[in-house]
Write an enzyme that holds these catalytic residues in place. Structure first.
Site, PDB file in Angstrom:
ATOM      1  N   TYR A  56      27.693  38.606  62.459  1.00  0.00           N
ATOM      2  CA  TYR A  56      26.843  39.358  61.271  1.00  0.00           C
ATOM      3  C   TYR A  56      25.403  39.117  61.670  1.00  0.00           C
ATOM      4  CZ  TYR A  56      31.087  38.246  58.269  1.00  0.00           C
ATOM      5  OH  TYR A  56      32.445  37.963  57.788  1.00  0.00           O
ATOM      6  N   LEU A 217      35.969  41.548  46.724  1.00  0.00           N
ATOM      7  CA  LEU A 217      35.361  42.559  45.710  1.00  0.00           C
ATOM      8  C   LEU A 217      35.504  43.964  46.129  1.00  0.00           C
ATOM      9  CD1 LEU A 217      32.518  40.125  44.191  1.00  0.00           C
ATOM     10  CD2 LEU A 217      35.003  40.561  43.278  1.00  0.00           C
ATOM     11  N   ALA A 218      36.076  44.055  47.105  1.00  0.00           N
ATOM     12  CA  ALA A 218      36.112  45.389  47.714  1.00  0.00           C
ATOM     13  C   ALA A 218      35.020  46.216  48.030  1.00  0.00           C
ATOM     14  CB  ALA A 218      37.252  46.507  46.626  1.00  0.00           C
ATOM     15  N   GLY A 220      32.236  45.514  46.861  1.00  0.00           N
ATOM     16  CA  GLY A 220      31.294  45.743  45.507  1.00  0.00           C
ATOM     17  C   GLY A 220      31.893  46.849  44.383  1.00  0.00           C
ATOM     18  N   LEU A 221      33.109  47.273  44.792  1.00  0.00           N
ATOM     19  CA  LEU A 221      33.592  48.383  43.917  1.00  0.00           C
ATOM     20  C   LEU A 221      34.101  47.388  42.613  1.00  0.00           C
ATOM     21  CD1 LEU A 221      35.838  50.911  45.912  1.00  0.00           C
ATOM     22  CD2 LEU A 221      33.825  51.378  44.409  1.00  0.00           C
ATOM     23  N   LEU A 222      34.532  46.466  42.931  1.00  0.00           N
ATOM     24  CA  LEU A 222      35.212  45.565  41.949  1.00  0.00           C
ATOM     25  C   LEU A 222      34.053  44.805  41.102  1.00  0.00           C
ATOM     26  CD1 LEU A 222      38.547  44.382  43.547  1.00  0.00           C
ATOM     27  CD2 LEU A 222      38.273  46.111  41.758  1.00  0.00           C
ATOM     28  N   GLY A 224      32.069  46.304  38.993  1.00  0.00           N
ATOM     29  CA  GLY A 224      31.853  47.205  37.984  1.00  0.00           C
ATOM     30  C   GLY A 224      30.335  48.095  38.468  1.00  0.00           C
ATOM     31  N   LYS A 225      29.674  47.629  39.444  1.00  0.00           N
ATOM     32  CA  LYS A 225      28.397  48.277  39.564  1.00  0.00           C
ATOM     33  C   LYS A 225      28.478  49.675  39.601  1.00  0.00           C
ATOM     34  CE  LYS A 225      24.466  48.205  42.803  1.00  0.00           C
ATOM     35  NZ  LYS A 225      24.023  47.462  43.952  1.00  0.00           N
TER      36      LYS A 225
END
Length: 321
Positions: A56, A217-218, A220-222, A224-225
């Protein structure tokens, strides 16, 4: 959250929050001060379990890997709080020294420890399998790392289920019990269910190990953004989300179902998505935060109780994934 809410990783003496803070943002989408703010907020909220990797964030422009560990090391040094944290990092995928050959792993562990400014890693993952290295040799190296005191426990990520089982069985056959993995790190979320539920779940149950899901959270998909593909255009994680749209699938149907449950509880969608994973038996889902303000919804998942009906509704919405 307080220390009374902590759990013990099966087979270890590691007491953790059932939420694993991902370090992929540190030194990438979060600069040094932003990363410190996230880490401070996480500890202040009762969190204590942090996950990173030597590679990373080598995908970032001008990066070569080690950036996240370096930021964490600076934070440990400035805050003097290493003993308050359960630390996980990974080996095998840094671009200038990839793979799991014995000497490569030993050298990369030392590099990680130097960047992290610590003398040990609590949980050390083989980040990716290396088919060029026999499992028996991988096991022997793992045992050596634990014997050295620089690693407390071993974990596996991104192995096939067959090679993962071979690792467990080989460690037993060689009577190197301290090299038996105590953690697996599979991809698992409401938008990525099949690979875990049809394979890694059975391995985890068979060997009684901790499960720490990534991409919880996929990308960021999950949270809700994002409510449309247009919302994703130009986002740092746009490329990471492309797979959720394959085969004509619409992840926003799942996002809407998550939002409905979140509204019913007065919480953020991220809290619901992570609480669903906990309800499915995940020991501690991994989720990252770019800003300190994003930490609270992650921690909130650890005390959010979803009803059987809500879990069933989320299962139904995500069935195609």
């Amino acid at each position: 959250m307080t220390e009374t809410n902590r759990i013990t990783v099966p087979g270890t003496d590691l007491e953790i929050t059932p939420l694993n803070l991902g370090g992929n943002t540190f030194g990438w989408t979060s600069d040094v001060q932003g990363s410190f703010d996230v880490l401070d907020a996480f500890l202040a909220a009762g969190g204590n379990f942090i996950d990173t990797a030597d590679m990373y964030s080598q995908w970032g422009e001008g990066h070569s890997g080690g950036e996240s560990e370096t930021v964490l090391g600076r934070w440990f040094a400035e805050r003097g709080n290493r003993d308050r944290v359960v630390l996980a990092t990974k080996v095998g995928a840094i671009q200038d020294a990839p793979g799991l050959a014995h000497d490569t792993v030993v050298a990369n562990l030392d590099r990680s420890l130097e960047r992290l400014q610590t003398d040990r890693v609590d949980l050390y993952y083989y980040h990716y399998d290396d088919p060029s290295v026999d499992i028996a040799d991988q096991v022997r190296t793992a045992a050596e790392l634990v014997d050295s005191g620089k690693v407390r426990y071993i974990g596996l990520s991104n192995y096939s289920t067959d090679r993962m089982r071979e690792f467990f069985e080989t460690a037993r056959e060689l009577e190197l019990d301290h090299a038996i993995p105590l953690a697996v790190q599979p991809q698992y979320s409401l938008l990525a269910r099949a690979g875990y539920e049809d394979g890694y779940l059975q391995v985890a149950e068979e060997y009684g190990v901790g499960v720490f899901s990534y991409f919880s959270l996929a990308s960021g998909l999950l949270t809700g953004k994002y409510r449309s593909r247009e919302d994703l255009s130009g986002a740092a994680r746009e490329g990471q989300t492309a797979g959720y749209f394959e085969d004509g699938r619409d992840p926003f149907v799942v996002v809407e179902a998550v939002q409905q449950v979140a509204d019913a509880h007065g919480v953020e969608p991220a809290s619901v998505a992570l609480a669903w994973l906990l309800a499915k038996g995940v020991t501690a889902p991994i989720a990252s935060a770019r800003t300190a303000g994003q930490v609270a919804p992650l921690i909130a998942a650890t005390t959010l109780q979803l009803s059987d009906e809500e879990i069933a509704a989320l299962d139904a919405a995500s069935d195609g994934f």
